[in-house]
Design a protein around this motif. Structure first.
Motif, PDB file in Angstrom:
ATOM      1  N   SER A  39      65.563  15.897  12.068  1.00 64.62           N
ATOM      2  CA  SER A  39      64.884  16.410  10.829  1.00 64.62           C
ATOM      3  C   SER A  39      64.815  17.842  10.923  1.00 64.62           C
ATOM      4  O   SER A  39      64.433  18.403  12.094  1.00 64.62           O
ATOM      5  CB  SER A  39      63.650  15.812  10.199  1.00 64.62           C
ATOM      6  OG  SER A  39      62.651  15.986  11.093  1.00 64.62           O
ATOM      7  N   GLN A  73      73.984  12.869  -1.424  1.00 62.17           N
ATOM      8  CA  GLN A  73      74.499  11.805  -0.757  1.00 62.17           C
ATOM      9  C   GLN A  73      75.143  10.597  -1.931  1.00 62.17           C
ATOM     10  O   GLN A  73      75.931   9.775  -1.809  1.00 62.17           O
ATOM     11  CB  GLN A  73      73.702  10.903   0.123  1.00 62.17           C
ATOM     12  CG  GLN A  73      74.277   9.946   1.155  1.00 62.17           C
ATOM     13  CD  GLN A  73      75.043  10.764   2.228  1.00 62.17           C
ATOM     14  OE1 GLN A  73      74.461  11.521   2.763  1.00 62.17           O
ATOM     15  NE2 GLN A  73      76.312  10.249   2.448  1.00 62.17           N
ATOM     16  N   PHE A  86      67.835  12.989   8.961  1.00 64.41           N
ATOM     17  CA  PHE A  86      69.471  12.344   9.137  1.00 64.41           C
ATOM     18  C   PHE A  86      69.520  10.909   9.619  1.00 64.41           C
ATOM     19  O   PHE A  86      68.720  10.469  10.510  1.00 64.41           O
ATOM     20  CB  PHE A  86      70.234  13.342  10.030  1.00 64.41           C
ATOM     21  CG  PHE A  86      70.355  14.821   9.117  1.00 64.41           C
ATOM     22  CD1 PHE A  86      71.539  15.025   8.366  1.00 64.41           C
ATOM     23  CD2 PHE A  86      69.337  15.783   9.349  1.00 64.41           C
ATOM     24  CE1 PHE A  86      71.609  16.393   7.731  1.00 64.41           C
ATOM     25  CE2 PHE A  86      69.569  16.993   8.657  1.00 64.41           C
ATOM     26  CZ  PHE A  86      70.343  17.130   7.887  1.00 64.41           C
ATOM     27  N   ILE A  87      70.444  10.244   9.051  1.00 65.15           N
ATOM     28  CA  ILE A  87      70.862   8.795   9.507  1.00 65.15           C
ATOM     29  C   ILE A  87      71.000   8.982  10.946  1.00 65.15           C
ATOM     30  O   ILE A  87      72.117   9.518  11.589  1.00 65.15           O
ATOM     31  CB  ILE A  87      71.967   8.158   8.574  1.00 65.15           C
ATOM     32  CG1 ILE A  87      71.723   8.217   7.104  1.00 65.15           C
ATOM     33  CG2 ILE A  87      72.292   6.961   9.265  1.00 65.15           C
ATOM     34  CD1 ILE A  87      72.954   8.004   6.274  1.00 65.15           C
ATOM     35  N   ASN A  88      70.261   7.929  11.580  1.00 66.12           N
ATOM     36  CA  ASN A  88      70.573   7.811  12.931  1.00 66.12           C
ATOM     37  C   ASN A  88      72.003   7.822  13.399  1.00 66.12           C
ATOM     38  O   ASN A  88      72.590   8.229  14.526  1.00 66.12           O
ATOM     39  CB  ASN A  88      69.932   6.640  13.760  1.00 66.12           C
ATOM     40  CG  ASN A  88      68.309   6.886  13.584  1.00 66.12           C
ATOM     41  OD1 ASN A  88      67.870   7.820  13.626  1.00 66.12           O
ATOM     42  ND2 ASN A  88      67.740   5.856  13.344  1.00 66.12           N
ATOM     43  N   GLU A  89      72.761   7.024  12.729  1.00 65.00           N
ATOM     44  CA  GLU A  89      74.231   6.843  13.173  1.00 65.00           C
ATOM     45  C   GLU A  89      75.126   7.995  12.986  1.00 65.00           C
ATOM     46  O   GLU A  89      75.876   8.209  13.748  1.00 65.00           O
ATOM     47  CB  GLU A  89      74.841   5.695  12.174  1.00 65.00           C
ATOM     48  CG  GLU A  89      74.364   4.259  12.211  1.00 65.00           C
ATOM     49  CD  GLU A  89      72.950   4.039  11.766  1.00 65.00           C
ATOM     50  OE1 GLU A  89      72.306   2.938  11.993  1.00 65.00           O
ATOM     51  OE2 GLU A  89      72.542   4.918  11.041  1.00 65.00           O
ATOM     52  N   GLN A 130      67.220  11.521  16.808  1.00 61.50           N
ATOM     53  CA  GLN A 130      67.013  11.660  15.488  1.00 61.50           C
ATOM     54  C   GLN A 130      66.900  13.147  15.386  1.00 61.50           C
ATOM     55  O   GLN A 130      66.570  13.800  16.227  1.00 61.50           O
ATOM     56  CB  GLN A 130      65.739  10.908  15.349  1.00 61.50           C
ATOM     57  CG  GLN A 130      66.020   9.491  15.522  1.00 61.50           C
ATOM     58  CD  GLN A 130      64.560   8.598  15.242  1.00 61.50           C
ATOM     59  OE1 GLN A 130      64.279   8.588  14.043  1.00 61.50           O
ATOM     60  NE2 GLN A 130      63.700   8.314  16.121  1.00 61.50           N
ATOM     61  N   ALA A 158      70.443   4.232  -2.487  1.00 56.74           N
ATOM     62  CA  ALA A 158      69.725   4.865  -1.308  1.00 56.74           C
ATOM     63  C   ALA A 158      68.571   5.773  -1.871  1.00 56.74           C
ATOM     64  O   ALA A 158      67.433   5.837  -1.350  1.00 56.74           O
ATOM     65  CB  ALA A 158      70.340   5.447  -0.342  1.00 56.74           C
TER      66      ALA A 158
END
Length: 324
Positions: A141, A215, A62-65, A139, A21
């Motif tokens: 940020s 990450q 940040f990742i939506n999940e 979402q 990523a």
């Protein structure tokens, strides 16, 4: 400890999604023509010269999940990870702003509560932002402004340096993600005191290079540090302290709430280690910085390369020579 299958471990790390990523950074930076800018790109924060120091400017999305699965903690992390980026560069946070998208007020509430709780715990004000609570997808940020007197950067690791990992083990996984959470129930005074360690190291001249473990875990962060500095790194995985009950594979893929890699000279290594151990943070020399471009792991006489950043760049970024 059982023998470590170094070739198999290196193959798993090389193929990990956390490291892969990070290649997106280089793709986007190339689209914006950011390489070679006067302000170095590829560090934890943009460092803008300002008087006798530097303004530090960074943002995290940040990742939506993740936001959907754990919205309160996502809000907390919005503040926490930005503060970690500032600290990684030897700085102190000034203020944050946020952008929150949610499905109605009820959808926004836990994210906002997490943001507010972290801001209070770390003593960093939220001073504004952007809000849209009329969307079907949450979402988040968060951006931060900080300031440093002396910098720790991703560009100043030198061959012959020792690589130190410093991670707060006083936590647990926030399942199902590989997020090691050691902050939400910690005393605020301890959190704030711990964040002083990196600025103290920078201002004392004990190190010039550091990076927040993100990450990609320890190996992914080491690859980014090595590529930005134009060096190789050898990691002795048998020297990495691992919390009780955690397997090495998962620990190497972990995003800790407080975790840093520091590149320092052999003569300053003990002083750096003492800065962390004095505050009950686990710190150890886990490797060496070398000439070349290979980032490799080793143990018990066995060695395998995770990535050669000269052959396969990850970030494709660097500091302009005349800006060094």
């Amino acid at each position: 400890m059982a023998a470590i299958d170094i070739p198999a471990l290196a193959a798993r790390l090389a193929a990990s999604s956390g490291i892969a990523a990070k290649a997106d950074i280089g793709t986007v930076a190339a689209g914006l023509s950011l390489a070679g800018q006067p302000v170095a790109v590829g560090d934890d924060c943009a460092a803008l010269p300002d008087g006798d120091g530097f303004l530090l400017f960074a943002i995290e999305g940040f990742i939506n999940e993740f936001v959907a699965a754990d919205p309160w903690f996502a809000g907390w992390c919005g503040v926490m990870v930005n503060i970690s980026d500032v600290a990684a560069m030897g700085g102190r946070p000034v203020a944050v702003v946020d952008a929150v998208w949610a499905n109605g007020e009820a959808g926004a509430t836990p994210v906002l509560e997490g943001l507010r709780a972290a801001a209070r715990a770390y003593g960093v004000p939220i001073v504004g932002g952007h809000t849209n609570i009329r969307t079907d997808r949450g979402q988040l940020s968060v951006a931060i402004l900080g300031r440093a007197k002396k910098l720790l950067t991703s560009f100043d690791a030198k061959p012959g340096n020792l690589l130190i990992a410093a991670i707060d083990h006083r936590g647990r996984y926030r399942e199902p993600f590989n997020n090691w959470e050691a902050a939400t129930d910690a005393p605020p005074a301890r959190l704030r005191g711990d964040l002083e360690i990196l600025p103290e190291i920078a201002e004392a001249g004990l190190a010039f290079a550091a990076k927040d473990i993100s990450q990609g875990g320890i190996p992914g962060t080491a690859i980014m540090l090595a590529e930005c500095s134009g060096v190789g790194i050898e990691i002795d995985v048998s020297a990495i302290p691992v919390p009780d009950g955690v397997v090495l594979d998962r620990w190497l893929a972990t995003f800790p709430s407080f975790g840093y890699l520091i590149s320092t000279s052999a003569e300053n290594a003990e002083a750096v280690l003492q800065k962390f151990t004095a505050r009950s943070i686990v710190a150890a020399v886990i490797g060496t910085v070398t000439a070349g471009s290979e980032v490799a792991i080793n143990a018990d006489g066995n060695r395998a390369v995770i990535r050669d950043h000269a052959e396969t760049p990850l970030l494709r970024l660097g500091r302009r020579e005349d800006a060094a």
